[in-house]
Design a protein around this motif. Structure first.
Motif, PDB file in Angstrom:
ATOM      1  N   ARG A 142      41.789  41.301  32.848  1.00  0.00           N
ATOM      2  CA  ARG A 142      41.835  39.841  32.804  1.00  0.00           C
ATOM      3  C   ARG A 142      41.326  39.293  31.477  1.00  0.00           C
ATOM      4  NH1 ARG A 142      44.917  40.737  34.995  1.00  0.00           N
ATOM      5  NH2 ARG A 142      45.240  41.139  37.065  1.00  0.00           N
ATOM      6  N   ILE A 143      40.567  40.071  30.733  1.00  0.00           N
ATOM      7  CA  ILE A 143      40.049  39.616  29.438  1.00  0.00           C
ATOM      8  C   ILE A 143      41.192  39.489  28.436  1.00  0.00           C
ATOM      9  CG2 ILE A 143      38.633  40.279  27.463  1.00  0.00           C
ATOM     10  CD1 ILE A 143      36.641  41.451  29.421  1.00  0.00           C
ATOM     11  N   PHE A 144      42.116  40.440  28.479  1.00  0.00           N
ATOM     12  CA  PHE A 144      43.220  40.473  27.512  1.00  0.00           C
ATOM     13  C   PHE A 144      44.448  39.804  28.126  1.00  0.00           C
ATOM     14  CE2 PHE A 144      40.538  44.228  26.903  1.00  0.00           C
ATOM     15  CZ  PHE A 144      40.052  43.931  25.647  1.00  0.00           C
ATOM     16  N   GLY A 145      45.259  39.227  27.317  1.00  0.00           N
ATOM     17  CA  GLY A 145      46.477  38.579  27.795  1.00  0.00           C
ATOM     18  C   GLY A 145      46.229  37.126  28.156  1.00  0.00           C
ATOM     19  N   THR A 146      47.125  36.577  28.924  1.00  0.00           N
ATOM     20  CA  THR A 146      47.065  35.168  29.275  1.00  0.00           C
ATOM     21  C   THR A 146      46.032  34.911  30.369  1.00  0.00           C
ATOM     22  OG1 THR A 146      48.348  33.279  30.036  1.00  0.00           O
ATOM     23  CG2 THR A 146      48.950  35.410  30.942  1.00  0.00           C
ATOM     24  N   ASN A 147      45.474  33.727  30.364  1.00  0.00           N
ATOM     25  CA  ASN A 147      44.519  33.360  31.401  1.00  0.00           C
ATOM     26  C   ASN A 147      45.155  32.459  32.458  1.00  0.00           C
ATOM     27  OD1 ASN A 147      44.709  31.072  29.817  1.00  0.00           O
ATOM     28  ND2 ASN A 147      42.546  30.574  29.982  1.00  0.00           N
ATOM     29  N   ILE A 148      46.474  32.415  32.487  1.00  0.00           N
ATOM     30  CA  ILE A 148      47.202  31.639  33.491  1.00  0.00           C
ATOM     31  C   ILE A 148      47.476  32.539  34.691  1.00  0.00           C
ATOM     32  CG2 ILE A 148      49.330  30.390  33.991  1.00  0.00           C
ATOM     33  CD1 ILE A 148      49.492  29.757  30.970  1.00  0.00           C
ATOM     34  N   LEU A 149      47.013  32.121  35.869  1.00  0.00           N
ATOM     35  CA  LEU A 149      47.266  32.890  37.086  1.00  0.00           C
ATOM     36  C   LEU A 149      48.650  32.585  37.650  1.00  0.00           C
ATOM     37  CD1 LEU A 149      43.774  32.550  38.777  1.00  0.00           C
ATOM     38  CD2 LEU A 149      44.739  34.564  37.660  1.00  0.00           C
ATOM     39  N   PHE A 150      49.008  31.310  37.692  1.00  0.00           N
ATOM     40  CA  PHE A 150      50.340  30.875  38.108  1.00  0.00           C
ATOM     41  C   PHE A 150      50.500  29.416  37.735  1.00  0.00           C
ATOM     42  CE2 PHE A 150      47.595  30.112  41.738  1.00  0.00           C
ATOM     43  CZ  PHE A 150      47.993  28.876  42.218  1.00  0.00           C
ATOM     44  N   SER A 151      51.698  28.911  37.913  1.00  0.00           N
ATOM     45  CA  SER A 151      51.964  27.504  37.636  1.00  0.00           C
ATOM     46  C   SER A 151      52.817  26.927  38.756  1.00  0.00           C
ATOM     47  CB  SER A 151      52.671  27.343  36.289  1.00  0.00           C
ATOM     48  OG  SER A 151      53.891  28.043  36.290  1.00  0.00           O
ATOM     49  N   PHE A 152      52.772  25.606  38.885  1.00  0.00           N
ATOM     50  CA  PHE A 152      53.601  24.955  39.893  1.00  0.00           C
ATOM     51  C   PHE A 152      54.002  23.570  39.418  1.00  0.00           C
ATOM     52  CE2 PHE A 152      49.254  23.881  40.913  1.00  0.00           C
ATOM     53  CZ  PHE A 152      49.295  22.550  41.309  1.00  0.00           C
ATOM     54  N   ASP A 153      55.110  23.111  39.964  1.00  0.00           N
ATOM     55  CA  ASP A 153      55.604  21.772  39.661  1.00  0.00           C
ATOM     56  C   ASP A 153      56.297  21.231  40.906  1.00  0.00           C
ATOM     57  OD1 ASP A 153      57.938  23.213  39.725  1.00  0.00           O
ATOM     58  OD2 ASP A 153      58.443  22.910  37.624  1.00  0.00           O
ATOM     59  N   LEU A 154      57.146  20.240  40.745  1.00  0.00           N
ATOM     60  CA  LEU A 154      57.805  19.615  41.886  1.00  0.00           C
ATOM     61  C   LEU A 154      58.820  20.529  42.566  1.00  0.00           C
ATOM     62  CD1 LEU A 154      58.360  16.059  40.385  1.00  0.00           C
ATOM     63  CD2 LEU A 154      56.463  16.876  41.788  1.00  0.00           C
ATOM     64  N   SER A 155      59.313  21.537  41.870  1.00  0.00           N
ATOM     65  CA  SER A 155      60.307  22.432  42.465  1.00  0.00           C
ATOM     66  C   SER A 155      59.683  23.611  43.196  1.00  0.00           C
ATOM     67  CB  SER A 155      61.268  22.940  41.391  1.00  0.00           C
ATOM     68  OG  SER A 155      60.573  23.724  40.445  1.00  0.00           O
ATOM     69  N   GLY A 156      58.492  24.039  42.796  1.00  0.00           N
ATOM     70  CA  GLY A 156      57.858  25.165  43.458  1.00  0.00           C
ATOM     71  C   GLY A 156      56.805  25.838  42.595  1.00  0.00           C
ATOM     72  N   ILE A 157      56.517  27.071  42.952  1.00  0.00           N
ATOM     73  CA  ILE A 157      55.484  27.862  42.285  1.00  0.00           C
ATOM     74  C   ILE A 157      56.154  28.950  41.466  1.00  0.00           C
ATOM     75  CG2 ILE A 157      53.547  29.435  42.667  1.00  0.00           C
ATOM     76  CD1 ILE A 157      53.040  27.885  45.274  1.00  0.00           C
ATOM     77  N   PHE A 210      49.315  24.286  35.387  1.00  0.00           N
ATOM     78  CA  PHE A 210      48.931  25.682  35.262  1.00  0.00           C
ATOM     79  C   PHE A 210      47.577  25.892  35.919  1.00  0.00           C
ATOM     80  CE2 PHE A 210      51.728  24.864  31.667  1.00  0.00           C
ATOM     81  CZ  PHE A 210      52.619  25.922  31.794  1.00  0.00           C
ATOM     82  N   VAL A 211      47.478  26.959  36.689  1.00  0.00           N
ATOM     83  CA  VAL A 211      46.198  27.343  37.286  1.00  0.00           C
ATOM     84  C   VAL A 211      45.625  28.440  36.395  1.00  0.00           C
ATOM     85  CG1 VAL A 211      45.056  28.304  39.300  1.00  0.00           C
ATOM     86  CG2 VAL A 211      46.982  26.738  39.594  1.00  0.00           C
ATOM     87  N   THR A 212      44.524  28.110  35.712  1.00  0.00           N
ATOM     88  CA  THR A 212      43.930  29.033  34.755  1.00  0.00           C
ATOM     89  C   THR A 212      42.466  29.289  35.107  1.00  0.00           C
ATOM     90  OG1 THR A 212      43.247  27.249  33.287  1.00  0.00           O
ATOM     91  CG2 THR A 212      45.427  28.188  32.902  1.00  0.00           C
ATOM     92  N   TYR A 213      41.933  30.325  34.522  1.00  0.00           N
ATOM     93  CA  TYR A 213      40.516  30.634  34.659  1.00  0.00           C
ATOM     94  C   TYR A 213      39.901  30.661  33.272  1.00  0.00           C
ATOM     95  CZ  TYR A 213      42.049  35.311  33.351  1.00  0.00           C
ATOM     96  OH  TYR A 213      42.600  36.367  32.685  1.00  0.00           O
ATOM     97  N   GLN A 214      38.600  30.516  33.230  1.00  0.00           N
ATOM     98  CA  GLN A 214      37.909  30.605  31.948  1.00  0.00           C
ATOM     99  C   GLN A 214      37.633  32.072  31.647  1.00  0.00           C
ATOM    100  OE1 GLN A 214      34.461  28.121  31.911  1.00  0.00           O
ATOM    101  NE2 GLN A 214      35.631  26.249  32.222  1.00  0.00           N
ATOM    102  N   ARG A 215      38.025  32.486  30.485  1.00  0.00           N
ATOM    103  CA  ARG A 215      37.904  33.891  30.100  1.00  0.00           C
ATOM    104  C   ARG A 215      36.448  34.374  30.119  1.00  0.00           C
ATOM    105  NH1 ARG A 215      42.259  36.166  28.296  1.00  0.00           N
ATOM    106  NH2 ARG A 215      43.107  34.280  27.393  1.00  0.00           N
ATOM    107  N   LYS A 216      35.500  33.446  29.951  1.00  0.00           N
ATOM    108  CA  LYS A 216      34.094  33.850  29.940  1.00  0.00           C
ATOM    109  C   LYS A 216      33.677  34.434  31.285  1.00  0.00           C
ATOM    110  CE  LYS A 216      32.124  29.341  31.109  1.00  0.00           C
ATOM    111  NZ  LYS A 216      31.252  28.264  30.661  1.00  0.00           N
ATOM    112  N   TYR A 217      34.305  33.988  32.383  1.00  0.00           N
ATOM    113  CA  TYR A 217      33.982  34.572  33.685  1.00  0.00           C
ATOM    114  C   TYR A 217      34.449  36.022  33.762  1.00  0.00           C
ATOM    115  CZ  TYR A 217      32.969  29.821  35.215  1.00  0.00           C
ATOM    116  OH  TYR A 217      32.443  28.567  35.336  1.00  0.00           O
ATOM    117  N   ALA A 218      35.620  36.299  33.237  1.00  0.00           N
ATOM    118  CA  ALA A 218      36.116  37.672  33.222  1.00  0.00           C
ATOM    119  C   ALA A 218      35.232  38.555  32.341  1.00  0.00           C
ATOM    120  CB  ALA A 218      37.562  37.715  32.739  1.00  0.00           C
ATOM    121  N   ILE A 219      34.803  38.019  31.214  1.00  0.00           N
ATOM    122  CA  ILE A 219      33.926  38.788  30.322  1.00  0.00           C
ATOM    123  C   ILE A 219      32.585  39.055  30.995  1.00  0.00           C
ATOM    124  CG2 ILE A 219      32.651  38.680  28.144  1.00  0.00           C
ATOM    125  CD1 ILE A 219      35.072  37.112  27.007  1.00  0.00           C
ATOM    126  N   ARG A 220      32.038  38.041  31.642  1.00  0.00           N
ATOM    127  CA  ARG A 220      30.750  38.207  32.342  1.00  0.00           C
ATOM    128  C   ARG A 220      30.868  39.247  33.456  1.00  0.00           C
ATOM    129  NH1 ARG A 220      28.821  33.103  35.187  1.00  0.00           N
ATOM    130  NH2 ARG A 220      29.085  32.302  33.109  1.00  0.00           N
TER     131      ARG A 220
END
Length: 152
Positions: free
Chosen positions: A66-81, A3-13
């Motif tokens: 971006r503050i509310f909801g999930t902090n996952i931008l996208f995910s990837f594995d061996l099959s794709g994105i 999972f490609v995620t961000y830290q919520r504190k950056y969105a809050i800042r």
């Protein structure tokens, strides 16, 4: 699955900084409406308030969502994105993977950073990062390209 995620504190800042500019624009608008200013001051305050809303308004909206909801931008594995919208991009269908830095559009408004996936069939998909990954964008791009090269 990675999972490609961000830290919520950056969105809050980013939201708080943007909110300060929005509040300054509102104060200037109130001073124009209710204050006793000269024509030059009125023009100056009006243009400053407009520019505050024009440049920072979009940033505020992007980051407040971006503050509310999930902090996952996208995910990837061996099959794709897999995007947050549920779209599955297979590695074999991807022609190129690029990262586009933030900038300004033709209306001189900010545009967010994003990963651009150009597909074999000519379509392209954008996954926006909103500059919330900080300095990880290039590292994630390297990982994506490495995984893509191994599985295409």
């Amino acid at each position: 699955m990675q999972f490609v995620t961000y830290q919520r504190k950056y969105a809050i800042r980013h939201t708080l900084i943007s909110a300060l500019f929005i509040i300054a624009g509102l104060v200037l608008t109130g001073d124009v409406i209710y204050g006793d200013n000269s024509v030059l001051q009125t023009l100056y305050f009006t243009s400053a308030a407009f520019l505050s809303f024009w440049f920072v308004g979009r940033l505020f909206i992007w980051n407040i969502t971006r503050i509310f909801g999930t902090n996952i931008l996208f995910s990837f594995d061996l099959s794709g994105i897999k995007t947050n919208a549920g779209k599955q991009l297979s590695w074999k269908d991807i022609r190129t993977i690029d990262f586009v830095a933030p900038g300004l559009n033709k209306w001189i408004q900010p545009t967010p950073s994003y990963y651009l996936f150009k597909m074999v069939d000519g379509k392209s998909y954008k996954i926006y990062t909103y500059s919330l990954l900080k300095h990880q964008e290039s590292d994630i791009l390297k990982i994506l390209r490495k995984t893509w090269n191994e599985h295409k």
